[in-house]
Design a protein around this motif. Structure first.
Motif, PDB file in Angstrom:
ATOM      1  N   ASP A  33       0.830  -1.215   0.000  1.00 41.12           N
ATOM      2  CA  ASP A  33       0.000   0.000   0.000  1.00 41.12           C
ATOM      3  C   ASP A  33       0.858   1.257   0.000  1.00 41.12           C
ATOM      4  O   ASP A  33       0.520   2.244  -0.652  1.00 41.12           O
ATOM      5  CB  ASP A  33      -0.936   0.021   1.205  1.00 41.12           C
ATOM      6  CG  ASP A  33      -2.104  -0.926   1.059  1.00 41.12           C
ATOM      7  OD1 ASP A  33      -2.356  -1.426  -0.062  1.00 41.12           O
ATOM      8  OD2 ASP A  33      -2.782  -1.186   2.086  1.00 41.12           O
ATOM      9  N   TRP A  34       1.955   1.236   0.736  1.00 46.14           N
ATOM     10  CA  TRP A  34       2.838   2.402   0.810  1.00 46.14           C
ATOM     11  C   TRP A  34       3.384   2.753  -0.574  1.00 46.14           C
ATOM     12  O   TRP A  34       3.364   3.915  -0.980  1.00 46.14           O
ATOM     13  CB  TRP A  34       3.972   2.118   1.796  1.00 46.14           C
ATOM     14  CG  TRP A  34       4.925   3.237   1.960  1.00 46.14           C
ATOM     15  CD1 TRP A  34       4.746   4.375   2.705  1.00 46.14           C
ATOM     16  CD2 TRP A  34       6.224   3.355   1.375  1.00 46.14           C
ATOM     17  NE1 TRP A  34       5.855   5.181   2.621  1.00 46.14           N
ATOM     18  CE2 TRP A  34       6.779   4.574   1.800  1.00 46.14           C
ATOM     19  CE3 TRP A  34       6.965   2.540   0.532  1.00 46.14           C
ATOM     20  CZ2 TRP A  34       8.036   4.998   1.407  1.00 46.14           C
ATOM     21  CZ3 TRP A  34       8.218   2.969   0.142  1.00 46.14           C
ATOM     22  CH2 TRP A  34       8.738   4.174   0.583  1.00 46.14           C
ATOM     23  N   VAL A  35       3.827   1.727  -1.303  1.00 46.67           N
ATOM     24  CA  VAL A  35       4.359   1.960  -2.654  1.00 46.67           C
ATOM     25  C   VAL A  35       3.237   2.400  -3.589  1.00 46.67           C
ATOM     26  O   VAL A  35       3.400   3.342  -4.372  1.00 46.67           O
ATOM     27  CB  VAL A  35       5.064   0.696  -3.188  1.00 46.67           C
ATOM     28  CG1 VAL A  35       5.509   0.884  -4.620  1.00 46.67           C
ATOM     29  CG2 VAL A  35       6.258   0.336  -2.310  1.00 46.67           C
ATOM     30  N   ARG A  36       2.093   1.747  -3.509  1.00 46.26           N
ATOM     31  CA  ARG A  36       0.954   2.118  -4.367  1.00 46.26           C
ATOM     32  C   ARG A  36       0.489   3.544  -4.093  1.00 46.26           C
ATOM     33  O   ARG A  36       0.140   4.280  -5.014  1.00 46.26           O
ATOM     34  CB  ARG A  36      -0.202   1.154  -4.145  1.00 46.26           C
ATOM     35  CG  ARG A  36       0.002  -0.186  -4.781  1.00 46.26           C
ATOM     36  CD  ARG A  36      -1.214  -1.057  -4.555  1.00 46.26           C
ATOM     37  NE  ARG A  36      -1.027  -2.365  -5.138  1.00 46.26           N
ATOM     38  CZ  ARG A  36      -1.728  -3.425  -4.792  1.00 46.26           C
ATOM     39  NH1 ARG A  36      -2.659  -3.343  -3.852  1.00 46.26           N
ATOM     40  NH2 ARG A  36      -1.505  -4.584  -5.373  1.00 46.26           N
ATOM     41  N   LEU A  56       1.300  10.436  -7.427  1.00 45.50           N
ATOM     42  CA  LEU A  56       2.160  10.998  -8.476  1.00 45.50           C
ATOM     43  C   LEU A  56       3.571  11.312  -8.002  1.00 45.50           C
ATOM     44  O   LEU A  56       4.267  12.138  -8.593  1.00 45.50           O
ATOM     45  CB  LEU A  56       1.514  12.252  -9.101  1.00 45.50           C
ATOM     46  CG  LEU A  56       0.031  12.148  -9.449  1.00 45.50           C
ATOM     47  CD1 LEU A  56      -0.479  13.475  -9.997  1.00 45.50           C
ATOM     48  CD2 LEU A  56      -0.235  11.020 -10.415  1.00 45.50           C
ATOM     49  N   LYS A  57       4.003  10.643  -6.945  1.00 43.62           N
ATOM     50  CA  LYS A  57       5.346  10.878  -6.397  1.00 43.62           C
ATOM     51  C   LYS A  57       6.409  10.188  -7.238  1.00 43.62           C
ATOM     52  O   LYS A  57       6.155   9.154  -7.859  1.00 43.62           O
ATOM     53  CB  LYS A  57       5.450  10.335  -4.970  1.00 43.62           C
ATOM     54  CG  LYS A  57       4.426  10.882  -4.007  1.00 43.62           C
ATOM     55  CD  LYS A  57       4.689  12.305  -3.666  1.00 43.62           C
ATOM     56  CE  LYS A  57       3.682  12.758  -2.617  1.00 43.62           C
ATOM     57  NZ  LYS A  57       4.103  13.888  -1.888  1.00 43.62           N
ATOM     58  N   ALA A  82      12.882  14.100  -8.733  1.00 45.68           N
ATOM     59  CA  ALA A  82      12.138  14.563  -7.559  1.00 45.68           C
ATOM     60  C   ALA A  82      12.059  16.087  -7.518  1.00 45.68           C
ATOM     61  O   ALA A  82      11.044  16.648  -7.109  1.00 45.68           O
ATOM     62  CB  ALA A  82      12.776  14.018  -6.288  1.00 45.68           C
ATOM     63  N   MET A  83      13.118  16.740  -7.953  1.00 41.79           N
ATOM     64  CA  MET A  83      13.110  18.210  -7.973  1.00 41.79           C
ATOM     65  C   MET A  83      12.081  18.747  -8.972  1.00 41.79           C
ATOM     66  O   MET A  83      11.549  19.844  -8.777  1.00 41.79           O
ATOM     67  CB  MET A  83      14.503  18.746  -8.316  1.00 41.79           C
ATOM     68  CG  MET A  83      15.464  18.628  -7.154  1.00 41.79           C
ATOM     69  SD  MET A  83      17.180  19.123  -7.500  1.00 41.79           S
ATOM     70  CE  MET A  83      17.051  20.487  -8.578  1.00 41.79           C
ATOM     71  N   VAL A 111       4.669  13.441 -11.031  1.00 41.09           N
ATOM     72  CA  VAL A 111       4.651  12.865 -12.378  1.00 41.09           C
ATOM     73  C   VAL A 111       3.219  12.982 -12.896  1.00 41.09           C
ATOM     74  O   VAL A 111       2.400  12.075 -12.752  1.00 41.09           O
ATOM     75  CB  VAL A 111       5.133  11.400 -12.353  1.00 41.09           C
ATOM     76  CG1 VAL A 111       5.181  10.826 -13.758  1.00 41.09           C
ATOM     77  CG2 VAL A 111       6.496  11.294 -11.684  1.00 41.09           C
ATOM     78  N   TRP A 112       2.910  14.120 -13.490  1.00 35.61           N
ATOM     79  CA  TRP A 112       1.541  14.427 -13.886  1.00 35.61           C
ATOM     80  C   TRP A 112       1.031  13.531 -15.004  1.00 35.61           C
ATOM     81  O   TRP A 112      -0.185  13.383 -15.173  1.00 35.61           O
ATOM     82  CB  TRP A 112       1.431  15.894 -14.275  1.00 35.61           C
ATOM     83  CG  TRP A 112       1.657  16.779 -13.090  1.00 35.61           C
ATOM     84  CD1 TRP A 112       2.761  17.541 -12.821  1.00 35.61           C
ATOM     85  CD2 TRP A 112       0.785  16.964 -11.969  1.00 35.61           C
ATOM     86  NE1 TRP A 112       2.621  18.181 -11.606  1.00 35.61           N
ATOM     87  CE2 TRP A 112       1.410  17.842 -11.065  1.00 35.61           C
ATOM     88  CE3 TRP A 112      -0.467  16.460 -11.630  1.00 35.61           C
ATOM     89  CZ2 TRP A 112       0.827  18.239  -9.865  1.00 35.61           C
ATOM     90  CZ3 TRP A 112      -1.055  16.858 -10.441  1.00 35.61           C
ATOM     91  CH2 TRP A 112      -0.399  17.740  -9.570  1.00 35.61           C
ATOM     92  N   LYS A 113       1.904  12.881 -15.744  1.00 41.95           N
ATOM     93  CA  LYS A 113       1.464  11.986 -16.818  1.00 41.95           C
ATOM     94  C   LYS A 113       0.686  10.787 -16.274  1.00 41.95           C
ATOM     95  O   LYS A 113      -0.011  10.111 -17.026  1.00 41.95           O
ATOM     96  CB  LYS A 113       2.659  11.499 -17.631  1.00 41.95           C
ATOM     97  CG  LYS A 113       3.281  12.581 -18.476  1.00 41.95           C
ATOM     98  CD  LYS A 113       4.444  12.029 -19.286  1.00 41.95           C
ATOM     99  CE  LYS A 113       5.089  13.153 -20.080  1.00 41.95           C
ATOM    100  NZ  LYS A 113       6.236  12.666 -20.846  1.00 41.95           N
ATOM    101  N   ARG A 114       0.802  10.528 -14.992  1.00 41.42           N
ATOM    102  CA  ARG A 114       0.055   9.420 -14.377  1.00 41.42           C
ATOM    103  C   ARG A 114      -1.410   9.762 -14.169  1.00 41.42           C
ATOM    104  O   ARG A 114      -2.225   8.867 -13.913  1.00 41.42           O
ATOM    105  CB  ARG A 114       0.645   9.048 -13.021  1.00 41.42           C
ATOM    106  CG  ARG A 114       1.975   8.383 -13.108  1.00 41.42           C
ATOM    107  CD  ARG A 114       2.429   7.941 -11.731  1.00 41.42           C
ATOM    108  NE  ARG A 114       3.844   7.646 -11.735  1.00 41.42           N
ATOM    109  CZ  ARG A 114       4.634   7.808 -10.700  1.00 41.42           C
ATOM    110  NH1 ARG A 114       4.146   8.254  -9.555  1.00 41.42           N
ATOM    111  NH2 ARG A 114       5.914   7.525 -10.794  1.00 41.42           N
ATOM    112  N   GLU A 115      -1.766  11.015 -14.235  1.00 40.43           N
ATOM    113  CA  GLU A 115      -3.156  11.425 -14.056  1.00 40.43           C
ATOM    114  C   GLU A 115      -4.014  10.804 -15.143  1.00 40.43           C
ATOM    115  O   GLU A 115      -3.610  10.783 -16.317  1.00 40.43           O
ATOM    116  CB  GLU A 115      -3.285  12.956 -14.135  1.00 40.43           C
ATOM    117  CG  GLU A 115      -2.924  13.669 -12.857  1.00 40.43           C
ATOM    118  CD  GLU A 115      -3.997  13.548 -11.799  1.00 40.43           C
ATOM    119  OE1 GLU A 115      -5.067  14.144 -11.921  1.00 40.43           O
ATOM    120  OE2 GLU A 115      -3.726  12.829 -10.815  1.00 40.43           O
TER     121      GLU A 115
END
Length: 79
Positions: free
Chosen positions: A19-22, A28-29, A67-68, A72-76
């Motif tokens: 769950d933590w990874v999901r 979007l991290k 990270a800077m 990752v908005w492409k995941r939306e």
């Protein structure tokens, strides 16, 4: 995610670790993963993208740069 192969295998059987990874992926991290922890990413059902960065040796530059840049908005989901 910095786990040994044995540690990643153990975590892959732990619902809280999955769950933590999901959650990180869903929020979007950027996720940094050492090669030995790939089994945990697979157990979470995550298909690596440009925000899932493999960290090799002491080289974390790719992860830091991603990270800077932020989320990752492409995941939306597309509307």
């Amino acid at each position: 995610v910095a786990a040994s192969e044995e540690g990643a295998a153990m975590l892959a059987g732990d619902p809280a670790a999955i769950d933590w990874v999901r959650d990180a992926f869903a929020h979007l991290k950027v996720i940094g993963v050492v090669e030995t922890a790939a089994s945990l990413i697979a157990a979470a059902g995550i298909k690596p993208d440009e925000g899932v960065i493999t960290i090799q040796g002491k080289g974390a530059d790719g992860f830091i740069n991603a990270a800077m840049a932020g989320r990752v908005w492409k995941r939306e989901p597309a509307e």
